[in-house]
Design a protein around this motif. Structure first.
Motif, PDB file in Angstrom:
ATOM      1  N   CYS A  68      -4.792  -3.062   2.375  1.00 49.68           N
ATOM      2  CA  CYS A  68      -5.211  -3.784   1.366  1.00 49.68           C
ATOM      3  C   CYS A  68      -5.150  -5.281   1.419  1.00 49.68           C
ATOM      4  N   TRP A 124     -10.377  -3.102   0.896  1.00 50.96           N
ATOM      5  CA  TRP A 124      -9.665  -2.338   1.929  1.00 50.96           C
ATOM      6  C   TRP A 124     -10.316  -2.467   3.279  1.00 50.96           C
ATOM      7  N   TYR A 172      -5.073   1.717   7.077  1.00 57.29           N
ATOM      8  CA  TYR A 172      -5.678   1.192   6.051  1.00 57.29           C
ATOM      9  C   TYR A 172      -5.021   0.203   5.380  1.00 57.29           C
ATOM     10  N   GLU A 208       0.828  -1.095   0.155  1.00 55.01           N
ATOM     11  CA  GLU A 208       0.093   0.044  -0.009  1.00 55.01           C
ATOM     12  C   GLU A 208       0.984   1.414   0.137  1.00 55.01           C
TER      13      GLU A 208
END
Length: 119
Positions: free
Chosen positions: A96, A36, A94, A6
């Motif tokens: 992935c 996500w 965050y 990411e």
């Protein structure tokens, strides 16, 4: 072995935008879905958005509908998360994730990228 990397996180003011990228590397990716997720401090990891790798259907958490958009560039084997009208509540790491063909769930995860939204 497929790897996910990411990028694109950072610090932004409320109301601003960021675009996260998730690049796949290693073996040619042949997957079922990409997603996500995010995890805020002292909270459980939560779903944000997903899409079928073949294109078409996309899915969003209610909290981000209308503000976030998931997309992919198959030639680059990259998935994006465009985040608009960011709020302080969007602050999180965050991640992935990929669900490879044959897997029952998301079985490949990136290392995460920090998104911080200041008020």
């Amino acid at each position: 072995q497929v790897r996910l990397v990411e990028s694109g996180g950072g610090l932004v003011q409320a109301g601003g935008s960021l675009r996260l990228s998730c690049a796949t590397s290693g073996r040619t990716f042949s997957g079922h879905a990409m997603g996500w997720f995010r995890q805020a401090p002292e909270k459980e990891r939560e779903f944000v958005a997903s899409m079928r790798w073949s294109g078409g259907s996309t899915y969003y958490a209610d909290s981000v509908k209308g503000r976030f958009t998931i997309s992919r560039d198959r030639t680059m084997n990259t998935v994006f998360l465009q985040m608009n009208r960011l709020k302080p509540d969007d602050t999180a790491v965050y991640y992935c994730a990929a669900q490879q063909i044959g897997a029952s769930g998301y079985n490949v995860w990136g290392q995460g990228t920090q998104v911080t939204v200041s008020s």
